[in-house]
Design an enzyme around this catalytic site. Structure first.
Site, short mmCIF file in Angstrom:
data_model
loop_
_atom_site.label_atom_id
_atom_site.label_comp_id
_atom_site.label_asym_id
_atom_site.label_seq_id
_atom_site.Cartn_x
_atom_site.Cartn_y
_atom_site.Cartn_z
N GLY A 1 0.82 -1.10 -0.10
CA GLY A 1 -0.04 0.03 -0.02
C GLY A 1 0.84 1.22 -0.07
N ARG B 1 1.38 -5.18 -6.09
CA ARG B 1 1.30 -6.27 -5.48
C ARG B 1 1.75 -7.16 -6.60
NH1 ARG B 1 -2.77 -3.49 -2.05
NH2 ARG B 1 -1.47 -3.18 0.01
N ASP C 1 4.36 -5.00 6.34
CA ASP C 1 4.91 -6.17 6.61
C ASP C 1 5.08 -7.08 5.38
OD1 ASP C 1 2.01 -6.26 6.68
OD2 ASP C 1 2.03 -8.15 7.81
N THR D 1 4.15 2.70 5.70
CA THR D 1 2.62 2.22 5.64
C THR D 1 1.72 3.07 6.85
OG1 THR D 1 0.86 0.35 6.50
CG2 THR D 1 3.09 0.35 7.44
N ASP E 1 -0.78 2.36 8.38
CA ASP E 1 -1.35 1.57 9.47
C ASP E 1 -0.64 1.48 10.91
OD1 ASP E 1 -3.25 0.39 7.70
OD2 ASP E 1 -2.45 -1.11 7.22
N ASP F 1 1.35 -0.70 11.94
CA ASP F 1 1.41 -1.90 12.69
C ASP F 1 2.66 -2.45 12.62
OD1 ASP F 1 1.40 -1.97 9.92
OD2 ASP F 1 -0.22 -3.47 9.70
N ARG G 1 -7.52 -3.03 9.12
CA ARG G 1 -8.15 -4.38 8.85
C ARG G 1 -7.83 -5.01 10.32
NH1 ARG G 1 -8.28 -4.28 3.53
NH2 ARG G 1 -6.03 -4.92 3.33
#
Ligand code: ADP
Length: 322
Positions: A11, A72, A103, A126, A128, A130, A172
């Protein structure tokens, strides 16, 4: 090390360009050439590469997205695909890689290192947030501010029409965006994947705020907090109370836009640190910022260890949403 490659993958995140610029210019300062690889692992397999000089990265610091494009790649998930990519890297004389992504990107990079001994240093890019081993990932701050601006606007409408809004933000598997946006936007309820969400409890919270005289409320829902996201949660709540509410899914507007100063500084610092680490002999690691200092963490830990949300902030949001 005379020549390194840089790519963005997975992303896109605001600040990736600032990181590319820092990689190219720090490498220049160290006398190392940089090759840009386009479209992440997909482009690596196809040998989509171009030399990046200091002028090629002018005027990109402030731009969202990534000038190297991102993609991707299913093919890279196979051993044959990775062998093709390694072959292209060798043919281009690339001795090491800076991988900017999340990740998935790092999992791919670890495979490339294991199977083909290609040194790689990761830069956390990213929205996120995360990844373990960095307090913040590049793009997170911008995404939070973008979502917050949207929520502030929605709150105007919520207040004027005396309505409840369920706003779905990205996340998510991680609730970092939802937590910061919810706290900064004064949400009455914040629903995160890290904490079980009980529709009845949410209904009771909303009823209690109505009873205290609130005429409008904002519920911030991370997309992975409940099956079906914000819409799914609202539907489940309607089993407990008749609730007039609107759902807004912020979606991809959270991804783009000019990076905030914080993201530009982080990307500049980590892009440069990645080149220093790689040319200094580090490999299989991610550069991150922990409590204000650059820290190096094995890629395996960065992707496998779980960075928890600040539960004290979640508790605080409940106290403040009176
Ligand atoms: P992000 O880096 O944002 O988490 P993805 O999860 O989409 O993004 O991963 C980006 C790409 O990395 C994938 O399309 C794939 O090519 C590669 N990748 C992800 N996981 C693996 C894996 N376990 N092994 C090899 N390659 C992987």
């Amino acid at each position: 090390m005379k020549r390194i490659g840089v790519f963005t993958s997975g992303g896109d995140a605001p600040g990736m360009n600032a990181a590319i610029r820092a990689v190219v210019r720090q490498a220049y300062a160290l006398g190392v050439e940089v090759i840009g690889i386009r479209r992440g692992y997909a482009g690596m397999i196809l040998g989509e590469m171009l030399p990046l000089g200091v002028r090629d990265v002018a005027n990109i610091l402030q731009r969202g997205g990534t000038i190297l494009l991102t993609a991707r790649s299913q093919e890279f998930m196979t051993e044959e695909g990775r062998a093709k990519a390694a072959e292209k890297l060798r043919a281009a004389g690339i001795e090491g890689l800076v991988a900017i992504g999340g990740d998935g990107t790092f999992r791919g990079a670890m495979r490339l290192l294991e199977e083909h001994r290609i040194p790689v240093v990761g830069v956390p890019g990213t929205i996120d947030n995360d990844l373990y081993g960095t307090d913040y990932t590049i793009g997170f701050d911008t995404a939070v501010n973008t979502a917050l601006e949207a929520i502030d606007r929605i709150r105007d409408t919520a207040a004027s029409h005396e309505r409840v809004f369920f706003i779905e933000v990205m996340g998510r598997h991680a609730g970092f965006i939802a937590l910061d946006v919810g706290l900064a936007g004064g949400a009455e309820v914040i629903a995160l994947p890290e904490e079980p969400v009980d529709p009845q409890a949410v209904a009771e919270t909303l009823l209690a705020s109505q009873a205290r005289g609130k005429t409008s409320s904002i519920v911030v829902v991370a997309e992975g907090a409940y099956p079906g996201g914000a819409a799914g949660l609202l539907e489940a709540i309607r089993a407990h109370m008749a609730l007039e509410a609107r759902v807004t899914v912020l979606g991809h507007i959270q991804r783009g836009g000019a990076p905030t100063a914080k993201d530009r500084v982080l990307a500049s610092r980590l892009g440069a640190a990645a080149v220093e680490a790689l040319t200094g002999g580090a490999s299989g690691v991610m550069v991150g910022e922990v409590e204000g200092e650059v820290e190096i963490t094995p890629l395996k830990e960065a992707v496998e260890r779980r960075k928890d949300i600040r539960r004290d902030l979640l508790a605080l949001s409940r106290v403040l949403a009176l």
